[in-house]
Design an enzyme around this catalytic site. Structure first.
Site, PDB file in Angstrom:
ATOM      1  N   THR A  44      -3.267  21.902  27.372  1.00 51.24           N
ATOM      2  CA  THR A  44      -3.657  22.845  28.409  1.00 51.24           C
ATOM      3  C   THR A  44      -3.875  22.069  29.699  1.00 51.24           C
ATOM      4  O   THR A  44      -4.208  20.884  29.666  1.00 51.24           O
ATOM      5  CB  THR A  44      -4.989  23.537  28.014  1.00 51.24           C
ATOM      6  OG1 THR A  44      -4.851  24.130  26.733  1.00 51.24           O
ATOM      7  CG2 THR A  44      -5.392  24.603  29.011  1.00 51.24           C
ATOM      8  N   GLY A  94      -7.776  23.051  23.656  1.00 52.72           N
ATOM      9  CA  GLY A  94      -7.487  24.057  22.644  1.00 52.72           C
ATOM     10  C   GLY A  94      -8.749  24.641  22.035  1.00 52.72           C
ATOM     11  O   GLY A  94      -9.635  25.138  22.727  1.00 52.72           O
TER      12      GLY A  94
END
EC number: 2.3.2.2
Length: 525
Positions: free
Chosen positions: A348, A431
């Protein structure tokens, strides 16, 4: 104050505007956008889209985003859900009949419709100042000219290159190998896609040749995606949820995001005297690990597409946290066997921007696993996310895979308010770790008096999948003590997530921090 004789980094301070994110080029571009007269939304979009070129293993226009922002001159917090839905043809029953226990991680079944581009277009129109063309121009330039690969990106790329398939291998490997630090990576086909979005808005992506390329590529791999699925993509403004800890109010996204999990962890932690514990000791790590197990078990039962879950109030209730806290033995780990989440991973990017008028943006943007599904479109090389792996195949579950639904999402931007006013947009990548990361970051500051940078730098641990994963910076004696309590202690192969934050001080000065686990910086002017 940090010990200046040891390795570390200082927080950044500025009086006009600031960006903190995981890659220096993206931070620089965002600040340049502010200096050119843009606002926080213009800058955040510019930096975020560029991150898809600088960190393609983490994010890209084939992914999703979530945003929290505070409008110009207002103290309220607005949430924008830019996560995509499953194609209409996805059906858990079919996958079960095919023998699947979970949604295949690296197959077209896991590919949900990208939601980020629609969100960026909507944000720019509703709250931007300079327009989408200006925000996308830096990413278009760097996609064509190339960016030098940063060290953490090169580390990830090397670890993940085996997950790339077909066209994705051609587009994201150089001479069949992962690039090394300092090597140039370019994506001219993505530059063309961004140019079409700049000219035609969302239609440049969700309609016409680009959409046709994505649909044809997915269909050739066995996907059920249609042009109608892409045309129907739409982000949604929602009301954020919030909870308090240590005099701060934490704002998070409601489902299908997992932000409620961070609030629940903090509500559980309130029942323990963390401030009396060593912040790097076994007692604190144990209590946090147990709170994480219980909160994530609750998450797995509750968090789903908002149209399919009705127990959010229960998850946020103080009575729920009190009952869960009572299950924690301060000297012994809970037994194994709490239900695990569906597929989760660590890939991410996060960006936060505060401008001279103190509009703030907290934006997180991802393709889920490393390089997403590992699949890319044939003509334009758009990497497809595998966010559909966040669905469950359990019959009747609120998060059961089904066409048109949004899966449970791990990416969560955060925003802290103090005395009713926006104080600190922040994010923690990683995550499934993100809710625990939010809670630990806040606890580090409020329970232990750490400044922002120290709160990020501190060692991390995470109870996940029956293990207590502890970064290598924890003392061996702490590991042994936790093992004696019944934890299965392991050391992950790499750093645990990353984080960025910007504090808006009463003096008007901005303070930015960026996690050393990533390549990024906090930069102001």
């Amino acid at each position: 104050m940090r010990d200046f004789s040891t390795p570390g980094r200082s927080a950044a301070f500025a009086s006009n505007g600031m960006c903190a994110t995981s890659h220096p080029l993206a931070a620089k571009v965002a600040v340049q956008m502010l200096e050119a007269g843009g606002n926080a939304v213009d800058a955040a979009i510019a930096g975020a889209v560029l991150l898809g070129i600088c960190e393609p293993q983490m994010t890209g226009i084939g992914g999703d985003c979530f945003v929290l922002l505070t409008p110009l001159g207002e103290d309220r917090v607005i949430a924008l859900n830019g996560s995509g839905r499953a194609p209409a043809g996805l059906d858990a029953a079919v996958l079960r009949e095919q023998g699947h226990k979970t949604v295949p991680l690296r197959g077209p079944e896991a590919v949900t419709i990208p939601g980020a581009v629609d969100a960026f277009c909507t944000l720019s129109k509703d709250y931007g100042k300079l327009g989408l063309r200006a925000s996308l121009a830096p990413a278009i330039h760097y996609a064509e000219a190339g960016v030098p690969v940063a060290p953490r990106v090169a580390f990830d790329w090397d670890q993940l290159q085996g997950d790339l398939q077909g066209t994705a291998r051609d587009r994201y490997l150089l001479d069949g190998k992962a690039p090394v630090a300092g090597q140039l990576f370019s994506a001219p086909q993505q530059a063309e896609v961004l140019r079409r979005i700049a000219m035609n808005g969302r239609d440049g992506f969700y309609d016409g040749e680009v959409a046709e390329d994505m649909v044809a590529s997915l269909n050739a791999m066995g996907g059920t995606h249609t042009l109608e699925d892409f045309a129907a993509a739409s982000c949604d403004y929602t009301d954020p949820i919030s909870g308090g800890y240590g005099g701060l109010d934490l704002y998070e996204h409601p489902p299908n995001g997992q932000g409620a999990t961070a609030i629940l962890i903090l509500n559980i932690l309130k029942h323990f005297d963390l401030a009396a514990m060593d912040p790097m000791g076994a007692a604190r790590a144990h209590i946090e690990a147990e709170a994480t197990k219980l909160a994530y078990d609750t998450r797995n039962r509750v968090i789903a597409d908002p149209d399919h879950t009705a127990r959010l109030a229960h998850m946020l209730a103080h009575e729920t946290a009190e009952k869960l806290a009572a299950l924690i033995d301060p000297r012994r780990a809970l037994p194994a066997g709490l239900p695990g989440a569906e597929a989760v991973h660590k890939d991410t990017v996060y960006i936060t921007v505060v401008d001279k008028d103190r509009m703030s943006v907290s934006l997180i943007y991802s393709i889920f696993h490393g390089f997403g599904s590992g699949l890319a479109s044939d003509k334009f090389g758009i990497l497809f996310q595998n966010r559909g792996a966040g669905f469950t195949l359990e019959d009747g579950h609120p998060n059961e895979a089904k066409g048109g639904k949004r899966p449970m999402h791990t990416i969560i931007p955060g925003l802290l308010c103090r005395d009713g006013r926006p104080y600190m947009p922040f994010g923690v990548m990683g995550g499934a770790y993100q809710p625990t990361g939010h809670a630990r970051f806040i606890s580090n500051m409020r329970d232990y008096g750490m400044d922002m940078q120290a709160a990020m730098d501190a060692p991390r641990c995470f109870a996940d999948a029956g293990e207590l994963r502890m970064e290598s910076t924890y003392a061996d004696s702490v590991r042994q003590e936790l093992s004696d309590m019944g934890h299965v202690v392991v050391t992950p192969p790499g750093p645990m997530g990353g984080s960025q934050a910007i504090a808006i001080h009463d003096s008007g000065v901005l303070e930015g921090a960026s996690d050393p686990r990533k390549d990024g910086i906090a930069l102001g002017y």
